[in-house]
Design a protein around this motif. Sequence first.
Motif, PDB file in Angstrom:
ATOM      1  N   TYR A 116     -39.211  20.473 -13.191  1.00 49.34           N
ATOM      2  CA  TYR A 116     -39.558  21.897 -13.194  1.00 49.34           C
ATOM      3  C   TYR A 116     -40.238  22.284 -11.877  1.00 49.34           C
ATOM      4  N   ALA A 117     -41.128  21.415 -11.388  1.00 53.39           N
ATOM      5  CA  ALA A 117     -41.817  21.690 -10.119  1.00 53.39           C
ATOM      6  C   ALA A 117     -40.837  21.686  -8.954  1.00 53.39           C
ATOM      7  N   TYR A 118     -39.985  20.671  -8.900  1.00 51.42           N
ATOM      8  CA  TYR A 118     -39.055  20.562  -7.768  1.00 51.42           C
ATOM      9  C   TYR A 118     -38.028  21.691  -7.753  1.00 51.42           C
ATOM     10  N   VAL A 119     -37.586  22.125  -8.933  1.00 53.60           N
ATOM     11  CA  VAL A 119     -36.601  23.204  -8.937  1.00 53.60           C
ATOM     12  C   VAL A 119     -37.230  24.499  -8.428  1.00 53.60           C
ATOM     13  N   HIS A 120     -38.502  24.731  -8.733  1.00 53.06           N
ATOM     14  CA  HIS A 120     -39.159  25.941  -8.229  1.00 53.06           C
ATOM     15  C   HIS A 120     -39.452  25.835  -6.731  1.00 53.06           C
ATOM     16  N   ILE A 121     -39.779  24.649  -6.259  1.00 52.04           N
ATOM     17  CA  ILE A 121     -39.936  24.473  -4.812  1.00 52.04           C
ATOM     18  C   ILE A 121     -38.606  24.766  -4.124  1.00 52.04           C
ATOM     19  N   GLY A 122     -37.515  24.322  -4.746  1.00 52.51           N
ATOM     20  CA  GLY A 122     -36.188  24.625  -4.206  1.00 52.51           C
ATOM     21  C   GLY A 122     -35.933  26.118  -4.115  1.00 52.51           C
ATOM     22  N   TYR A 123     -36.318  26.861  -5.139  1.00 58.97           N
ATOM     23  CA  TYR A 123     -36.147  28.313  -5.117  1.00 58.97           C
ATOM     24  C   TYR A 123     -36.961  28.956  -3.990  1.00 58.97           C
ATOM     25  N   MET A 124     -38.138  28.428  -3.723  1.00 61.59           N
ATOM     26  CA  MET A 124     -39.025  29.025  -2.727  1.00 61.59           C
ATOM     27  C   MET A 124     -38.711  28.587  -1.300  1.00 61.59           C
ATOM     28  N   SER A 154     -47.171  25.095  -2.363  1.00 61.98           N
ATOM     29  CA  SER A 154     -48.319  24.196  -2.425  1.00 61.98           C
ATOM     30  C   SER A 154     -48.699  23.844  -3.858  1.00 61.98           C
ATOM     31  N   THR A 155     -48.800  24.846  -4.736  1.00 53.01           N
ATOM     32  CA  THR A 155     -49.222  24.565  -6.116  1.00 53.01           C
ATOM     33  C   THR A 155     -48.141  23.817  -6.887  1.00 53.01           C
ATOM     34  N   TYR A 156     -46.881  24.095  -6.570  1.00 53.15           N
ATOM     35  CA  TYR A 156     -45.809  23.382  -7.267  1.00 53.15           C
ATOM     36  C   TYR A 156     -45.636  21.967  -6.721  1.00 53.15           C
ATOM     37  N   GLN A 157     -45.924  21.767  -5.438  1.00 52.62           N
ATOM     38  CA  GLN A 157     -45.933  20.406  -4.917  1.00 52.62           C
ATOM     39  C   GLN A 157     -47.082  19.619  -5.538  1.00 52.62           C
ATOM     40  N   ASN A 158     -48.208  20.295  -5.739  1.00 56.02           N
ATOM     41  CA  ASN A 158     -49.335  19.668  -6.421  1.00 56.02           C
ATOM     42  C   ASN A 158     -48.944  19.246  -7.839  1.00 56.02           C
ATOM     43  N   LEU A 159     -48.196  20.112  -8.542  1.00 56.87           N
ATOM     44  CA  LEU A 159     -47.724  19.785  -9.881  1.00 56.87           C
ATOM     45  C   LEU A 159     -46.800  18.566  -9.845  1.00 56.87           C
ATOM     46  N   ALA A 160     -45.873  18.558  -8.876  1.00 61.55           N
ATOM     47  CA  ALA A 160     -44.962  17.413  -8.740  1.00 61.55           C
ATOM     48  C   ALA A 160     -45.743  16.132  -8.455  1.00 61.55           C
ATOM     49  N   ASN A 161     -46.732  16.213  -7.566  1.00 58.53           N
ATOM     50  CA  ASN A 161     -47.531  15.033  -7.222  1.00 58.53           C
ATOM     51  C   ASN A 161     -48.326  14.525  -8.418  1.00 58.53           C
ATOM     52  N   LEU A 208     -60.422  25.310  -6.454  1.00 55.05           N
ATOM     53  CA  LEU A 208     -60.983  24.083  -5.904  1.00 55.05           C
ATOM     54  C   LEU A 208     -61.389  23.124  -7.015  1.00 55.05           C
ATOM     55  N   ILE A 209     -62.034  23.653  -8.053  1.00 50.89           N
ATOM     56  CA  ILE A 209     -62.456  22.816  -9.180  1.00 50.89           C
ATOM     57  C   ILE A 209     -61.251  22.179  -9.865  1.00 50.89           C
ATOM     58  N   LEU A 210     -60.202  22.975 -10.072  1.00 48.69           N
ATOM     59  CA  LEU A 210     -59.011  22.451 -10.722  1.00 48.69           C
ATOM     60  C   LEU A 210     -58.332  21.388  -9.873  1.00 48.69           C
ATOM     61  N   LEU A 211     -58.303  21.599  -8.563  1.00 48.65           N
ATOM     62  CA  LEU A 211     -57.714  20.599  -7.664  1.00 48.65           C
ATOM     63  C   LEU A 211     -58.482  19.288  -7.727  1.00 48.65           C
ATOM     64  N   LEU A 212     -59.811  19.363  -7.788  1.00 47.34           N
ATOM     65  CA  LEU A 212     -60.622  18.153  -7.882  1.00 47.34           C
ATOM     66  C   LEU A 212     -60.363  17.412  -9.186  1.00 47.34           C
ATOM     67  N   LEU A 213     -60.190  18.164 -10.268  1.00 52.87           N
ATOM     68  CA  LEU A 213     -59.897  17.538 -11.556  1.00 52.87           C
ATOM     69  C   LEU A 213     -58.540  16.849 -11.529  1.00 52.87           C
ATOM     70  N   VAL A 214     -57.549  17.530 -10.961  1.00 60.33           N
ATOM     71  CA  VAL A 214     -56.205  16.986 -10.888  1.00 60.33           C
ATOM     72  C   VAL A 214     -56.172  15.698 -10.078  1.00 60.33           C
ATOM     73  N   SER A 215     -56.981  15.623  -9.004  1.00 61.38           N
ATOM     74  CA  SER A 215     -56.954  14.480  -8.107  1.00 61.38           C
ATOM     75  C   SER A 215     -57.481  13.209  -8.747  1.00 61.38           C
ATOM     76  N   SER A 225     -52.930  21.179 -13.516  1.00 61.46           N
ATOM     77  CA  SER A 225     -51.910  21.474 -12.508  1.00 61.46           C
ATOM     78  C   SER A 225     -51.026  22.642 -12.927  1.00 61.46           C
ATOM     79  N   LEU A 226     -50.734  22.734 -14.208  1.00 63.00           N
ATOM     80  CA  LEU A 226     -49.939  23.854 -14.706  1.00 63.00           C
ATOM     81  C   LEU A 226     -50.689  25.177 -14.559  1.00 63.00           C
ATOM     82  N   ILE A 227     -51.995  25.134 -14.795  1.00 62.34           N
ATOM     83  CA  ILE A 227     -52.815  26.341 -14.609  1.00 62.34           C
ATOM     84  C   ILE A 227     -52.752  26.801 -13.156  1.00 62.34           C
ATOM     85  N   LEU A 228     -52.865  25.858 -12.229  1.00 57.90           N
ATOM     86  CA  LEU A 228     -52.771  26.195 -10.806  1.00 57.90           C
ATOM     87  C   LEU A 228     -51.422  26.827 -10.466  1.00 57.90           C
ATOM     88  N   ALA A 229     -50.359  26.226 -10.983  1.00 55.14           N
ATOM     89  CA  ALA A 229     -49.019  26.736 -10.698  1.00 55.14           C
ATOM     90  C   ALA A 229     -48.826  28.134 -11.284  1.00 55.14           C
TER      91      ALA A 229
END
Length: 217
Positions: free
Chosen positions: A69-77, A41-48, A7-14, A30-34
């Motif tokens: 890098y984020a979008y390619v991993h979302i593609g894999y998932m 969700s975490t990789y979409q956050n990285l992309a955003n 939650l703290i990391l998400l607030l910082l990223v925002s 964002s990289l830490i979250l991913a």
Amino acid sequence: MKNLLLLILLLLVSKVSANDTSYYAVLRNSLILADMEYNISTYQNLANTCERIIAVRENEWLPIYYRAYAYVHIGYMTKDEEEKDRFFDKAQASIDAAFTMNPRESEIQLVQALICYGRLEINPMFRATKYFPRANAALEKAKELDSKNPRIYYLEGKTTIYKPVFLGGGKKAALPILEKALQYYTEFEAPFDIYPHWGEKSTLALYKNCMEEIEKE
């Protein structure tokens, strides 16, 4: 505790904005979250996060690289094949832009290889002749640019495991390649703290699995 940290990391990223002059810190969060949670969700956050950084720092290659890098991993998932291709399209558009900005960066070639492998997995029978050579070409180009980049040998070793033995593949053939990757991971010194660092844990897991399977034979 883990949820609180997320939650703290998400607030910082925002909080990234046009006035933010330290995008490394924002991107790092964002990289830490991913790294902590491998999910869409975490990789979409990285992309955003990358999108917001690119809007104010459009001449920097690194956010564009990480968006790919984020979008390619979302593609894999992603499960749906058409949707997978759409995410790989997004990744390709970003990596093309990164190529233009920094054509001598080996890491960009490695994400290109990841995109090719992702597209290949959707329909191996019909796509192998197109995307496998493209992935190999990207790895070879990365090797020309930086022959000690450990991620080259991680991807090369991984593909060698699944290649038929009569074509030079298999676990025994992959083992020395993975050993080289692990050696270079040990020696690798990132030029800055958010420089690409992925693959080491996966390499070690593949190496241990190969060793165990070979010992059983």
